[in-house]
Write a protein that holds these residues in place. Structure first.
Motif, mmCIF file in Angstrom:
data_model
loop_
_atom_site.group_PDB
_atom_site.id
_atom_site.type_symbol
_atom_site.label_atom_id
_atom_site.label_comp_id
_atom_site.label_asym_id
_atom_site.label_seq_id
_atom_site.Cartn_x
_atom_site.Cartn_y
_atom_site.Cartn_z
ATOM 1 N N PHE A 1 -2.070 5.539 6.449
ATOM 2 C CA PHE A 1 -1.485 4.535 7.388
ATOM 3 C C PHE A 1 -0.030 4.325 6.892
ATOM 4 C CE2 PHE A 1 -5.985 3.713 7.152
ATOM 5 C CZ PHE A 1 -6.246 3.983 8.492
ATOM 6 N N SER B 1 -7.713 4.400 1.826
ATOM 7 C CA SER B 1 -7.615 5.722 2.416
ATOM 8 C C SER B 1 -8.001 6.920 1.221
ATOM 9 C CB SER B 1 -6.205 5.965 2.710
ATOM 10 O OG SER B 1 -5.243 5.716 1.694
ATOM 11 N N GLN C 1 -8.149 -2.433 3.460
ATOM 12 C CA GLN C 1 -7.571 -1.210 3.666
ATOM 13 C C GLN C 1 -8.007 0.030 2.659
ATOM 14 O OE1 GLN C 1 -4.839 1.930 2.784
ATOM 15 N NE2 GLN C 1 -4.789 0.380 1.635
ATOM 16 N N SER D 1 0.805 -1.233 -0.086
ATOM 17 C CA SER D 1 0.081 -0.005 0.008
ATOM 18 C C SER D 1 0.975 1.319 -0.135
ATOM 19 C CB SER D 1 -0.810 0.100 1.555
ATOM 20 O OG SER D 1 -0.324 0.020 2.363
ATOM 21 N N ILE E 1 -8.988 0.545 8.189
ATOM 22 C CA ILE E 1 -8.363 -0.874 8.220
ATOM 23 C C ILE E 1 -9.278 -1.756 8.869
ATOM 24 C CG2 ILE E 1 -6.252 -2.274 8.483
ATOM 25 C CD1 ILE E 1 -4.516 -0.089 8.233
ATOM 26 N N HIS F 1 -7.309 -8.664 5.442
ATOM 27 C CA HIS F 1 -7.363 -7.298 5.860
ATOM 28 C C HIS F 1 -8.005 -6.525 4.683
ATOM 29 C CE1 HIS F 1 -3.504 -6.605 3.979
ATOM 30 N NE2 HIS F 1 -4.085 -5.244 3.688
#
Length: 847
Positions: free
Chosen positions: A258, A383, A381, A253, A399, A379
């Motif tokens: 994050f 943004s 995630q 990412s 997240i 997970h």
């Protein structure tokens, strides 16, 4: 393209040739011009029909691909209709609705009648009929159309906008990019040996718009576990509609909102390089000073990203592959005497400020993974960053994983006191023993640049509660222990301040950095101080640095250095440098070396040095040497060093192998995007953008680096090629997509060259200016001075036709035969021939 070099048969004819040249070079003479052909009569030669010279710069009708430039900005290569308008004798560009749209002309400003005329798919209008304030200049020989258009007639897009239709996905290709380093050390005291080798690989296969990639490395050495370490395997393509890259496989990412997360799964993230250059918002440079010939390793989050041998004195590594990590680089120097020095280089983005209306996003779904390939929890995630105004931007993210949730919310304020980014992060972790545990952290970044005083200030602060846990710490704990948390190892406080201050043209530059880290359940702090001053005195450059590292666990260490550098002569490619290093506790080292480049294209590099070291127990001295060769297919380097107690040697190589439809081509180390250049027969031609690269015997070469989503010009230098090969095109422009292997084809004309001294059957000279065609009917040029024809690209034997009128009596044909071999001195073969009347050779094909 000129095939003949011709001169007048007499002084009068020379004057006419100058007149014709002036006509061709002056657009004002595009209308019909007339001159008296009797000036061309020389030596009783027949009269020549000069009517074809009476129209300068003639342009035929048809559709032609042209480079289009608007207001000094290249807008791409487009198919343009060329049409005769009214009584005009030369065709001019004709603009369709689709072409106007591609060129970002505001069609809403066109008159309604004009828009109606452009509605049919096959319709087009000349520029004068569009009713906009604009002018055009067509260079038909150069296939270039230059337009000057009033700003109000253009759509409100950046001038440097490059349309997606012009982006090049490249050709099908495969490559392996390698970096190899072998380091060997021998102790002269006991004869023991120590050896370590490193091989870094980056391979890929391009299939259309999909780019498949794999990265990994192998370390082999004494005391090292021999294991291939895969770093990432993925397939990627761009999503132009969203200015984003889609990634499937192992990737990372972006690490803006994050911390960067390594995952195996799916990712979709913005790529601002797709924006015009004026709308775009980083790998850092690693620099330092080596006391001796040293092994340099650079890691990021435990992953080895670079290893090489550096010579005594200042060094700089500026070719690290850019990535999206926000983790600092961990740099280790293994000196020749075994001493280890480590330091870190910050790898953090500037505050998250965006232009008004700009946005960035980052989305990933998959399993967390570590540097050894172990996978952890699944997970999700995401943004988002959004520019709201010139002063304010916002960002947020989420997240989610089984047993873990985290959120972030923040903003960036641009003010007269600098740009400040503030982010609040929260986490909730499910603990088997304690149930849900929530914590939070605060992160602040600040940067202020004062252009008037050449001051660059930056600071960062991260403070977290003991219950806050980042996703990477949570996932690592799950992999290592299955349960439990590692928050007690988290940093409680991390702060950094940096200053870069210019002191005027003569005052040099000052750099200062202070950092502090405190951890939960750890007494004391880790503090670092760094100071540097750099300047020049005439040609002499010098710098003074002082560093102090204070650890709560190991105490403090100091380092002081003085560096000097002096070029050897004006315009010289060699320099003399010297450095003095000390730790303030009786240990010191000096290095003096000469280094430089050699060869016409700087393909050779070398260095020779003398070193000394001193401590409380002994003094020692030594010498070292290194050499580098950068060729079209690889870069090879080697070094030797000897001190009183040890001897060491290293060998390095880096380059690439590229497989494509034309075969396998060796290349220099590749960038993200590169170009495969093909010019048939033009072996030994060089690339002007990379003069160390020559085309191979098959006419292939690789330009190792192109800027993605930017205009790249690639030029060929024919110097060194055979005189029997002629480049018909020497420059091309390309806008590659990220990861593309662009194929650039430069057409050539190959064949023998000859200088033919031709006469008519009665021994008289041929008419000056008469045209010469081959058996295919292609016009090769004109009869030159002294009735000579300079031809290139012809076969070993054949027949040429000379024409100075339309009647058969105004034409003749000559047969020629060249020797089996070309002259050794690389000049054209001189032969003699008789041009027979056309009726004498009637029935010959092609005439």
């Amino acid at each position: 393209m000129i095939k003949f070099f011709a001169a007048p048969a007499g002084p009068a004819a020379g004057a006419v040739l100058c007149l014709a040249t002036a006509m061709a070079g002056n657009a004002a003479l595009a209308a019909t011009a007339a001159f008296d052909a009797r000036f061309l009569h020389a030596g009783g030669a027949p009269a020549v029909d000069v009517s074809r010279f009476q129209h300068a710069d003639s342009v035929p009708e048809g559709d032609q691909v042209l480079d289009i430039v608007i207001n000094e900005q290249w807008k791409g290569r487009w198919l343009v209709p060329l049409r005769l308008q009214g009584d005009a004798l030369r065709a001019s560009p004709c603009y369709s609705d689709a072409l106007l749209q591609a060129l970002a002309i505001d069609r809403a400003q066109l008159a309604a009648s004009v828009r109606r005329q452009l509605q049919p798919a096959d319709s087009c209008l000349p520029l004068s009929a569009l009713g906009i304030e604009a002018s055009e200049a067509l260079d038909y020989a150069g296939l270039r159309l230059t337009l000057q258009v009033a700003q109000q007639a253009l759509l409100p897009i950046p001038l440097d906008y490059l349309p997606e239709e012009q982006w090049d996905s490249g050709t099908h290709a495969a490559f392996v990019d390698y970096r190899f380093n072998l380091y060997k050390q021998q102790s002269l005291a006991d004869g023991q040996h120590w050896q370590q080798s490193f091989l870094g690989l980056r391979s890929g296969v391009n299939t259309g718009a999909w780019y498949w990639r794999h990265e990994g490395n192998l370390q082999v050495g004494d005391g090292i576990e021999q294991r291939y370490q895969p770093i990432a395997s993925y397939v990627q393509r761009d999503v132009a509609a969203w200015n984003a890259q889609l990634t499937l496989g192992e990737s990372y990412s972006r690490g803006a909102v994050f911390d960067s997360i390594a995952y195996r799964g799916l990712g979709l993230a913005s790529d601002e390089r797709m924006l015009p250059a004026s709308q775009r918002g980083y790998a850092p440079t690693v620099s330092g000073v080596a006391h001796s010939t040293s092994l340099l390793t650079i890691r990021q989050r435990g992953v080895l990203v670079h290893e090489s041998t550096v010579q005594p004195g200042p060094f700089e590594i500026s070719d690290l592959y850019a990535n999206s990590f926000s983790d600092d680089l961990e740099v280790t120097l293994k000196e020749a005497d075994g001493n280890l020095r480590t330091f870190s280089v910050p790898y953090q983005a500037a505050p998250l400020a965006l232009r008004p209306g700009a946005r960035r996003f980052d989305f990933s779904l998959g399993r967390w993974r570590d540097s050894l390939g172990n996978t952890g929890v699944e997970h999700l995630q995401g943004s988002w960053q959004q520019g709201l105004s010139n002063r304010f931007s916002v960002h947020a993210g989420l997240i989610s994983a089984q047993g873990y949730q985290s959120a972030a919310l923040g903003g960036t304020l641009n003010s007269r006191l600098g740009a400040v980014a503030l982010t609040v992060l929260g986490s909730q972790t499910d603990s088997v023993q304690q149930g849900p545990i929530a914590g939070h952290a605060l992160r602040m970044n600040w940067r202020h640049v004062l252009a008037a005083s050449a001051t660059d200030l930056s600071a960062s602060l991260t403070r977290s509660r003991p219950d806050f846990e980042g996703f990477n710490e949570f996932a690592r704990a799950r992999v290592d222990a299955g349960h439990g948390r590692g928050s007690q190892q988290n940093a409680r406080l991390s702060a950094r301040f940096a200053l870069s201050q210019g002191l005027g043209e003569q005052g040099g530059r000052l750099a200062l950095q202070v950092s502090q880290t405190q951890r939960w359940r750890q007494s004391g702090s880790d503090v670092g101080y760094s100071f540097g001053y750099f300047n020049r005195y005439g040609a002499l450059g010098y710098g003074v640095t002082a560093n102090r590292e204070q650890s709560a666990a190991t105490g403090h260490r100091n380092h002081f250095a003085l560096t000097l550098s002096l070029p050897l002569g004006e315009g010289s490619r060699s320099s003399l440098s010297s450095s003095l290093n000390s730790d303030g506790k009786g240990r010191s080292a000096t290095s003096t070396r000469i280094s430089g480049a050699a060869g016409e294209h700087g393909q050779w590099g070398y260095g020779l040095g003398l070193t000394t070291s001193h401590d409380e127990q002994r003094n020692s001295a030594g010498a070292d040497a290194n050499v580098r060769y950068s060729g079209p297919g690889a870069e090879i380097s080697g070094s030797l060093s000897q001190q009183r107690d040890y001897r060491l040697a290293s060998v390095g190589a880096q380059g690439a192998l590229v497989a494509h439809a034309g075969g396998l081509t060796a290349a220099q180390s590749l960038g993200e995007s590169f170009a495969i250049v093909h010019a048939p027969g033009a072996a030994r031609a060089r690339l002007k953008q990379a003069p160390q690269v020559q085309l191979d015997s098959a006419g292939y070469g690789v330009l190792p680096q192109l800027l993605p989503y930017s205009l790249n010009t690639v030029e060929l230098d024919p110097k060194g090629t055979s005189h029997e090969v002629e480049l018909q095109l020497s420059s091309l422009q390309v806008i590659p997509r990220a990861g593309a292997a662009a194929l650039l084809y430069y057409p050539t004309r190959s064949g023998r060259s000859a200088l033919i001294d031709a006469r008519l059957a009665d021994g008289s000279v041929l008419p000056f200016g008469a045209s010469v065609v081959d058996e295919s009917g292609d016009e090769l040029g004109l009869v030159g001075q002294g009735s000579r024809l300079h031809v290139r690209g012809v076969r070993q034997q054949g027949r040429l036709q000379v024409r100075w009128g339309e009647d058969a009596q105004q034409q003749c044909a000559l047969a020629y035969r060249l020797p089996e071999t070309s002259p050794a001195n690389n000049v054209a073969t001189l032969i003699h021939a008789t041009c027979e009347p056309l009726q004498n050779v009637a029935g010959e094909s092609g005439l």
